[in-house]
Motif scaffolding. Structure first.
Motif: not given
Lengths: 477, 477
Positions: A47-48, A51, A53, A142, A184, A187-188, A191-192
């Motif tokens: 997930p990060y 996102k 990160e 992604r 999660e 959130e990812a 955030a986009n």
């Protein structure tokens, strides 16, 4: 050469076992078959990565295939799918681009992992529907995010209708499932700048956590403009080639992408075909040493069940730490030092935007009663630092114990991110493993200083309140 | 009326006991004598008051005298000093401005607290020498800080010589003692632009913590321009009326103020005079229910010793949580529900500028051997979050266990502030209380998610490494 340790599956359990066995037995033949190209990767980090990160998929890999081969001298064969296990002949058969090999084993570890559950509804095979079970899933997601953001930059004026809440929306998307992967990923995606619609079949997110934790996290999701659809079972994903909408009993929400976070199930086909027994949970059964019903055949990681420390019964909780720990124990056992893998407590943690939550043990009253307990639960909200300290966070702790024995059964904790709900759950895990009572916990001499808690840490406050309730109910006729 | 519960001392232990007794026995006579004007105050917050992060002394008070009197119906008599206890007559004698009273008791709690230790050197009575044991100490120190800052603003050009390191120095000051009070006060004073000279008799700060923790915190102190004087026993505080310099064997450092953070000792005069026994630690001895050798006379808080959970022996560790917990247990016991106070683990936590540290249990090898253990210690530094997660903190964990039994004896943890050393120590406290082994801890199913730790939390990494060391040394001849 005559007694190879063979591992099927090159992720956490498999590579932990292979690495530990190598350290204990420098000369042992150790062969790992992995059907993909990635090994020992941190799927929890995907997930990060989506996102943004984490910059590269390679960053999620703790040890590369080359390092396993060269530094750890492990015969790691990526791109090899094991298609059969013969427990009489003590061989596995693996297929790859270069043909079929039959590999004898002295000890065998089945670490085939889990696969994403795809709900049985129309449209899940449409374009734009994703799961997040593998590195390639992460890569595709992604890429989707990057593409959609580029498109949005070009076409923003045309997309206003679909994005109902956000000004600079990249596009409305759906996450199906309000478990930790769903949250999660919400959130990812948020955030986009996606408008995220989160669909949850039941009436709350994070159903393994306490009601209060769920409500706290739900508030955070809403604050971040995630559109929560509760009691919203998905009936279909409609569209032509590409998904265009999520259809529930009551609603039809236009979306440009769907992420299915609807859980995982153990990959057991190979084991079943070889006559290896599954447990009641549907995952591979194994004893304390992680040995299956077939001698010298072990199972660990997301394909296997484990013993729950509270109930003493098998449970299926596929998580990274258990995979690592059990793999490591097997690596020792097959090299001559029998080592138990240890129980699980069903512990899980999640960050949801600016909140954090953890749960451990048994919280569901029915589950507790089925295990022979009479559960009593209290929830407290207590300051995360001294009241006079210049910060005003809180931690909400739900604690469950057995009425007669006072034994702690489980807990769920939630706070703002950084206020320590997750690390505080460590104390309750230790209590569960020690079969401690609420009074034991109440008397824990936990660290205190004003920048870290009140004199009574929130964990102790919860224990005090629950102990009081247990005493009061004791006195009832 | 005939069976009053009388408490001597109105801070954490005393007021916890009085409050708990009131809840359990609404009609009981409960009398508290407090010689000062403040009750139930958070002395642990004083450094943050001096620092300026807490605006008012009143903010440190959790319950006011008026609330105790009016809402809790407790006969709280501030400004009353108890001068004698007669255990035959079952009375206490208290003096106040309005005269002497003789108060009969049914149960008595001695909660007289501790007093700051003033080292026996020349000059400690000079002006400008402070301790931090009471609310009035805190008030004086804050006034000093405010005055010095005002002076500095006016006279800065004249003060350049004395402030050797800092550009905008308020004035050079000394803190004597590198324990947690000394360190918290170093932070408080440095935050107010004083050049802080910290004098430590031994070769490291925080001597109850591990060497590695001490070194980590010392680095943080130096980074913040605190001048550390190690192996620097103070011989005298020189000056005329007012202190002007700290004199050690090797050095003479000019300072404008001295804060003595050289520990506390239990206030036991009153108890001793009444024939109440002290323990080997010099504090009042009490059994599991906190009852002294005299029936119906209890002792709790900073004047009393307690049983250490690791050694099973009495120990003197005067801290707020124990005072609260023991007071509360006594409140229940004297109202008809015998309740043990619980053991202590010697747990302590401190924030030092941007670092945080905790310790618990037995770390000192000699102390461990005296208690019959054969201590083995390992220290690991592990990532505080997943390696790929965008943050790069670490936690350094020192873990000590007994060689033969594997039982965990103690731990010391340190990290940057916010990276979770203190809350992670909770798991080790729970392990100590459960008499868990290192292997037990290694198998704890602790919460994991990338924003909170690596798959193996630093606590687990330490347990893994120490368990490995124990196994290796097992095999030695």
């Amino acid at each position: 050469m005559s007694d190879p340790f063979v591992v099927v599956g090159g992720d956490a359990a498999g590579m932990s076992a292979a690495s530990k066995a190598r350290r204990a037995a420098p000369d042992r033949d150790i062969v790992v078959f992995e059907r993909g190209e990635w090994v020992s990767y941190g799927a929890c980090g995907l997930p990060y990565y989506v996102k943004g990160e984490i910059q590269s998929l390679e960053d999620l890999v703790s040890v590369t295939p080359e390092e396993f081969r060269e530094e750890r001298d492990i015969d790691l064969r990526t791109g090899h799918e094991v298609v059969a296990i013969d427990t009489d002949e003590r061989t596995v058969t693996a297929e790859s681009e270069s043909g079929t090999v039959v590999q004898p084993y002295g000890h065998l570890l089945i670490a085939t992992g889990a696969e994403s559950v795809v709900p049985p509804v129309d449209g899940v095979d449409r374009e734009g529907v994703y799961t997040l079970g593998s590195m390639s899933d992460g890569k595709e997601l992604r890429e989707y995010v990057a593409r959609a953001r580029d498109d949005a930059d070009l076409q923003q004026p045309d997309r206003g209708l679909a994005c109902r809440y956000l000004e600079d929306c990249t596009g409305p998307v759906a996450v199906v499932g309000g478990g930790y992967i769903g949250i999660e990923m919400a959130e990812a995606l948020a955030a986009n700048d996606f408008e995220v619609n989160l669909f949850q079949r039941g009436d709350r997110v994070l159903k393994g956590f306490s009601d209060e934790t769920s409500e706290y996290v739900a508030e955070h999701l809403r604050d971040e403009d995630v559109v929560l659809h509760l009691d919203a079972e998905v009936r279909a994903l409609s569209g032509d080639d590409r998904v265009e909408a999520v259809v529930t009993a009551d609603d039809r929400i236009e979306v440009e992408m769907v992420l299915l976070g609807t859980g995982v199930r153990p990959r057991t086909d190979l084991a079943e075909a070889a006559g290896i027994e599954l447990g009641e949970t549907g995952a591979i059964a194994a004893d304390a040493y992680r040995e299956t019903n077939v001698p010298d055949v072990y199972a660990a990681g997301d394909c296997a069940e484990a013993t729950h420390v509270v109930t003493g019964e098998p449970a299926y909780v596929p998580l990274a730490l258990t995979a690592n720990r059990h793999g490591r124990a097997i690596g020792r056992t097959v090299t001559g030092t029998p080592t138990e893998g240890g129980d699980i407590a069903g512990t899980a943690a999640v960050k949801a935007f600016d909140s954090e939550a953890a749960r451990t043990g048994i919280l569901d009253p029915e589950e507790a009663r089925a295990a022979g307990f009479d559960p009593v639960t209290e929830t407290v909200t207590a300051k995360s630092r001294a009241g006079y300290y210049p910060a005003d966070g809180t931690v909400t702790v739900t604690l469950t114990a057995d009425r007669d024995s006072g034994r702690v059964l489980g807990a769920s904790l939630v706070s703002e991110y950084g206020e320590g709900a997750v690390h505080r759950s460590h104390a309750i895990v230790a209590a569960l493993e020690a079969k401690a009572t609420v009074t034991d916990v109440e008397n824990y001499d936990l660290a205190y200083a004003p920048p870290f808690n009140t004199t009574w840490d929130p964990v102790l406050v919860a224990a005090k309140v629950l102990a009081g309730t247990l005493r009061d109910t004791d006195m009832e006729p």
